[in-house]
Scaffold this active site. Sequence first.
Site, mmCIF file in Angstrom:
data_model
loop_
_atom_site.group_PDB
_atom_site.id
_atom_site.type_symbol
_atom_site.label_atom_id
_atom_site.label_comp_id
_atom_site.label_asym_id
_atom_site.label_seq_id
_atom_site.Cartn_x
_atom_site.Cartn_y
_atom_site.Cartn_z
ATOM 1 N N SER A 65 0.822 -1.220 0.000
ATOM 2 C CA SER A 65 0.000 0.000 0.000
ATOM 3 C C SER A 65 0.850 1.263 0.000
ATOM 4 O O SER A 65 0.437 2.292 -0.550
ATOM 5 C CB SER A 65 -0.925 -0.001 1.220
ATOM 6 O OG SER A 65 -1.868 -1.038 1.085
ATOM 7 N N CYS A 89 -4.809 -3.002 1.449
ATOM 8 C CA CYS A 89 -5.301 -3.470 2.744
ATOM 9 C C CYS A 89 -4.134 -3.471 3.716
ATOM 10 O O CYS A 89 -3.180 -4.226 3.540
ATOM 11 C CB CYS A 89 -5.887 -4.867 2.604
ATOM 12 S SG CYS A 89 -6.325 -5.597 4.196
ATOM 13 N N VAL A 90 -4.210 -2.596 4.708
ATOM 14 C CA VAL A 90 -3.169 -2.534 5.739
ATOM 15 C C VAL A 90 -3.782 -3.057 7.032
ATOM 16 O O VAL A 90 -4.730 -2.466 7.566
ATOM 17 C CB VAL A 90 -2.653 -1.093 5.939
ATOM 18 C CG1 VAL A 90 -1.391 -1.125 6.816
ATOM 19 C CG2 VAL A 90 -2.351 -0.428 4.611
ATOM 20 N N ILE A 91 -3.255 -4.185 7.500
ATOM 21 C CA ILE A 91 -3.817 -4.799 8.713
ATOM 22 C C ILE A 91 -3.027 -4.331 9.926
ATOM 23 O O ILE A 91 -1.789 -4.328 9.914
ATOM 24 C CB ILE A 91 -3.818 -6.337 8.568
ATOM 25 C CG1 ILE A 91 -4.763 -6.721 7.417
ATOM 26 C CG2 ILE A 91 -4.255 -6.997 9.873
ATOM 27 C CD1 ILE A 91 -4.920 -8.199 7.174
ATOM 28 N N THR A 95 3.214 -3.169 15.576
ATOM 29 C CA THR A 95 4.195 -2.086 15.487
ATOM 30 C C THR A 95 3.520 -0.842 14.927
ATOM 31 O O THR A 95 2.372 -0.888 14.469
ATOM 32 C CB THR A 95 5.354 -2.471 14.551
ATOM 33 O OG1 THR A 95 4.839 -2.546 13.219
ATOM 34 C CG2 THR A 95 5.963 -3.789 14.949
ATOM 35 N N HIS A 97 4.163 0.505 12.270
ATOM 36 C CA HIS A 97 4.211 0.495 10.818
ATOM 37 C C HIS A 97 2.862 0.843 10.192
ATOM 38 O O HIS A 97 2.780 1.571 9.211
ATOM 39 C CB HIS A 97 4.657 -0.893 10.331
ATOM 40 C CG HIS A 97 5.606 -0.819 9.203
ATOM 41 N ND1 HIS A 97 6.956 -0.616 9.380
ATOM 42 C CD2 HIS A 97 5.406 -0.877 7.873
ATOM 43 C CE1 HIS A 97 7.535 -0.574 8.216
ATOM 44 N NE2 HIS A 97 6.621 -0.723 7.274
ATOM 45 N N PHE A 122 -9.227 6.677 -2.593
ATOM 46 C CA PHE A 122 -8.566 5.978 -1.479
ATOM 47 C C PHE A 122 -9.385 4.730 -1.125
ATOM 48 O O PHE A 122 -10.305 4.791 -0.323
ATOM 49 C CB PHE A 122 -8.498 6.943 -0.292
ATOM 50 C CG PHE A 122 -7.830 6.396 0.939
ATOM 51 C CD1 PHE A 122 -6.452 6.263 1.004
ATOM 52 C CD2 PHE A 122 -8.579 6.038 2.060
ATOM 53 C CE1 PHE A 122 -5.826 5.786 2.166
ATOM 54 C CE2 PHE A 122 -7.962 5.556 3.217
ATOM 55 C CZ PHE A 122 -6.584 5.424 3.266
ATOM 56 N N ARG A 136 -15.296 -6.766 4.426
ATOM 57 C CA ARG A 136 -15.438 -5.546 3.621
ATOM 58 C C ARG A 136 -14.913 -5.722 2.196
ATOM 59 O O ARG A 136 -14.758 -4.753 1.452
ATOM 60 C CB ARG A 136 -14.687 -4.400 4.315
ATOM 61 C CG ARG A 136 -15.374 -3.951 5.583
ATOM 62 C CD ARG A 136 -14.470 -3.240 6.556
ATOM 63 N NE ARG A 136 -15.209 -2.860 7.763
ATOM 64 C CZ ARG A 136 -15.527 -3.706 8.756
ATOM 65 N NH1 ARG A 136 -15.154 -4.973 8.700
ATOM 66 N NH2 ARG A 136 -16.224 -3.290 9.799
HETATM 67 N N1 RBF Z 1 1.622 -3.328 2.951
HETATM 68 C C1 RBF Z 1 0.292 -3.454 2.891
HETATM 69 O O1 RBF Z 1 -0.301 -3.143 1.854
HETATM 70 N N2 RBF Z 1 -0.423 -3.930 3.962
HETATM 71 C C2 RBF Z 1 0.166 -4.263 5.140
HETATM 72 O O2 RBF Z 1 -0.540 -4.708 6.068
HETATM 73 C C3 RBF Z 1 1.565 -4.104 5.248
HETATM 74 N N3 RBF Z 1 2.195 -4.377 6.413
HETATM 75 C C4 RBF Z 1 3.544 -4.182 6.501
HETATM 76 C C5 RBF Z 1 4.189 -4.434 7.725
HETATM 77 C C6 RBF Z 1 5.564 -4.252 7.827
HETATM 78 C C7 RBF Z 1 6.223 -4.516 9.151
HETATM 79 C C8 RBF Z 1 6.314 -3.832 6.678
HETATM 80 C C9 RBF Z 1 7.815 -3.640 6.750
HETATM 81 C C10 RBF Z 1 5.668 -3.591 5.477
HETATM 82 C C11 RBF Z 1 4.290 -3.768 5.369
HETATM 83 N N4 RBF Z 1 3.632 -3.501 4.154
HETATM 84 C C12 RBF Z 1 2.278 -3.636 4.096
HETATM 85 C C13 RBF Z 1 4.378 -3.162 2.929
HETATM 86 C C14 RBF Z 1 4.484 -1.659 2.665
HETATM 87 O O3 RBF Z 1 3.258 -1.163 2.128
HETATM 88 C C15 RBF Z 1 5.603 -1.384 1.620
HETATM 89 O O4 RBF Z 1 5.395 -2.186 0.496
HETATM 90 C C16 RBF Z 1 6.992 -1.658 2.195
HETATM 91 O O5 RBF Z 1 7.169 -0.968 3.407
HETATM 92 C C17 RBF Z 1 8.095 -1.232 1.178
HETATM 93 O O6 RBF Z 1 8.016 0.163 0.902
#
Ligand code: RBF
Length: 158
Positions: A65, A89-91, A95, A97, A122, A136
């Site tokens: 994302s 989708c960001v879970i 952390t 992050h 978005f 969802r």
């Molecule tokens: N990208 C997502 O789209 N969804 C996530 O839940 C997600 N969780 C991440 C958790 C960690 C600890 C890291 C390092 C990256 C995660 N990413 C996730 C990837 C992020 O969007 C991106 O591709 C990377 O950080 C590289 O720029």
Amino acid sequence: MATSLKNLSDYSQTNMVDVSTKKFAIVVAEWNAEVTEALFNGAYQTLLKEGAKEENIIRKNVPGSFELTLGAQWMAQNNTIDAVICLGCVIQGETRHFDFICNAVAHGLTDVGMKYNKPVIFGVLTPNNQEQALDRAGGKHGNKGDEAAITAIKMLGF
Ligand code: RBF
């Protein structure tokens, strides 16, 4: 129906415009692919149902994302594209992050829409867990991909 069970993908027909000549880009994050594929299918089928032509819908993938912003910019800078739909989708993890990614992509996509003066949608889920995400993405709370497509169309009819 209890609010918690409401299908959030119901929408009104206001601001719907003829999209048969409109060109859409859909940018899809590959993280949590089961969810983002379902969001994509919802968005794609909704665009077709509302009159968009298959040949006018371009799909591009980005790794996560966080990369949606740059993917959106590369699509938005193309003058032939009318609207960009971004799906991810960001879970929520343990952390910080989660916060960094969500804030960055929300601000980033806003900036791209402002810079190129076109709808940049978005369509990023920010659930606590996978189950909430699937609810969802075609589950009991509808499909946020459908809603993202409808939002793009409504903005084109502004
Ligand atoms: N990208 C997502 O789209 N969804 C996530 O839940 C997600 N969780 C991440 C958790 C960690 C600890 C890291 C390092 C990256 C995660 N990413 C996730 C990837 C992020 O969007 C991106 O591709 C990377 O950080 C590289 O720029």
